[in-house]
Scaffold this motif. Structure first.
Motif, mmCIF file in Angstrom:
data_model
loop_
_atom_site.group_PDB
_atom_site.id
_atom_site.type_symbol
_atom_site.label_atom_id
_atom_site.label_comp_id
_atom_site.label_asym_id
_atom_site.label_seq_id
_atom_site.Cartn_x
_atom_site.Cartn_y
_atom_site.Cartn_z
ATOM 1 N N GLY A 201 0.817 -1.206 0.000
ATOM 2 C CA GLY A 201 0.000 0.000 0.000
ATOM 3 C C GLY A 201 0.852 1.257 0.000
ATOM 4 N N ALA B 67 -6.166 5.590 1.735
ATOM 5 C CA ALA B 67 -5.479 4.380 2.197
ATOM 6 C C ALA B 67 -5.925 4.007 3.602
ATOM 7 C CB ALA B 67 -3.968 4.602 2.158
ATOM 8 N N MET C 87 -7.434 0.448 4.550
ATOM 9 C CA MET C 87 -6.745 -0.386 5.533
ATOM 10 C C MET C 87 -7.650 -0.729 6.701
ATOM 11 S SD MET C 87 -3.798 -1.760 5.552
ATOM 12 C CE MET C 87 -3.286 -3.040 6.711
#
Length: 246
Positions: free
Chosen positions: A164, A198, A202
């Motif tokens: 990521g 992100a 996540m």
């Protein structure tokens, strides 16, 4: 006749410390990017890079096996610059704040090479093999970057975090290459948006990982049972020869 007193001996001049030798690896990387700022990537030949770096071709071969490896050497320079810094003051901050700091420090380390990177990237995007190689280097780099900021990389979700971060850096770097403002306001705005995105992704990944933990445990138990049954069958069929066959 009286003797004249001896004149004191002059002290030998202190030897000047030798100037540190320039790092030949960095010299090669710098040479490539000086050439790349004004030349097409495909036109730059290895002998030209060696001459620009002040090395023989044989000396350069001992440092880098290819032009792509020299490009990867820039990643190592950026790694060293970031890892030499201190992230202790960020350990109480969120993961997002820590990654923000890592990305900006990495971009600072890459800033002297920005013109060359801007010229090189279009050619690299047309070369899948080059992108794959650089992607592997980036994964290795970000494993260390995250670890330096106290972000886990070796647990069950460590690989997701590392990849990521690589994707995030790639997206932010595209904006950074075109951002010539001294404050890098466009780059930081892009980084902020990517970090928020992100973070949401996540959080979902961690939720799924937590909810599926019992299923993963059951799967491991079932797979372990199947392997045990197979070993037992082989023992029954082959007797003591089973261990020797392995």
């Amino acid at each position: 006749m009286a003797r004249k007193p001896a004149s004191p001996k002059a002290e030998p001049a202190a030897a000047k410390p030798a100037a540190p030798k320039p790092d030949p690896r960095r010299a090669v990387v710098d040479a490539l990017f000086r050439l790349a700022a004004n030349r097409s990537w495909d036109e730059i030949e290895l002998p030209e890079i060696a001459r620009e770096a002040g090395l023989s071709l044989a000396e350069m071969r001992g440092l880098f096996p290819s032009k792509l490896a020299i490009l990867g050497g820039l990643g190592r320079i950026a790694d060293d610059a970031v890892l030499a810094g201190n992230s202790d003051d960020l350990m109480e901050e969120s993961y997002m704040e820590r990654v923000f700091d890592l990305v900006m420090r990495r971009l600072d380390a890459l800033a002297p090479y920005k013109a060359g990177l801007r010229a090189v990237m279009p050619a690299l995007r047309r070369d899948p093999m080059a992108l794959a190689a650089l992607g592997r280097n980036a994964v290795n780099s970000w494993r260390y970057m995250l670890a330096s900021a106290g972000i886990p990389t070796e647990d069950s979700l460590g690989g997701v975090r590392v990849r990521g971060a690589v994707l995030l850096m790639s997206r932010v770097a595209e904006t950074w290459l075109e951002d010539d403002e001294p404050e890098l306001s466009r780059t930081m705005a892009k980084l902020d948006r990517e970090l928020k995105s992100a973070g949401r992704i996540m959080a979902r990944v961690e939720d799924v990982h937590r909810l599926t933990a019992p299923l993963r445990g059951l799967a491991r138990a079932l797979c372990g049972g199947r392997r045990e049954s197979r070993r037992e069958r082989l023992r029954n069929e082959d007797g003591d020869g089973y261990a020797a066959a392995i």
